[in-house]
Design an enzyme around this catalytic site. Sequence first.
Site, short mmCIF file in Angstrom:
data_model
loop_
_atom_site.label_atom_id
_atom_site.label_comp_id
_atom_site.label_asym_id
_atom_site.label_seq_id
_atom_site.Cartn_x
_atom_site.Cartn_y
_atom_site.Cartn_z
N GLU A 63 0.84 -1.08 0.03
CA GLU A 63 -0.11 0.05 -0.06
C GLU A 63 0.87 1.21 0.01
O GLU A 63 0.61 2.19 -0.67
CB GLU A 63 -0.94 -0.04 1.04
CG GLU A 63 -1.80 1.05 1.04
CD GLU A 63 -3.34 1.12 1.72
OE1 GLU A 63 -4.10 1.84 1.54
OE2 GLU A 63 -3.56 -0.24 2.19
N ARG A 110 -10.17 9.62 -11.97
CA ARG A 110 -10.83 9.32 -10.75
C ARG A 110 -10.12 8.13 -9.85
O ARG A 110 -10.39 8.14 -8.65
CB ARG A 110 -12.30 9.03 -10.89
CG ARG A 110 -12.86 10.25 -11.57
CD ARG A 110 -14.48 10.31 -11.36
NE ARG A 110 -14.81 11.69 -11.79
CZ ARG A 110 -16.07 11.66 -12.61
NH1 ARG A 110 -16.62 10.55 -12.82
NH2 ARG A 110 -16.35 12.87 -12.91
#
Length: 136
Positions: A63, A110
């Site tokens: 991450e 997005r």
Amino acid sequence: MIWKRAVTLEALNSMGEGNMVSLLDIRFERISEDALEASMPVDSRTHQPFGLLHGGASVVLAETLGSVAGYLCTDGEQQVVGVEVNANHLRSVRSGRVRGVCRALHTGKRHQVWQIDIFDEQNKLCCSSRLTTAII
């Protein structure tokens, strides 16, 4: 080149000071035209109780790489947040350093999707992870 922000390895590594990235000694080591790489130790900070690399630590590395790569693919005041992460733990690691390699699967306006593969010191795949980020 997919990166929109100019950055150095030194600047990336300073971003980790005072947070989980420095606590786990995650170090950014390479930026190429389409990939970002970082390493993390396999030691008492990242072990699970049985002396193996903790799957959660692998996810932190994944991450971290995906979020920073996502940020580098934005500009201006845009920010990136993780919305979904998964990881397949394929091989155990007891010691040394693991290396994560992050590449874009999709960099839209997005959201983004990142593939992060984590290798041991023998260059064997230990974990394959995918991170989806949202651009806000």
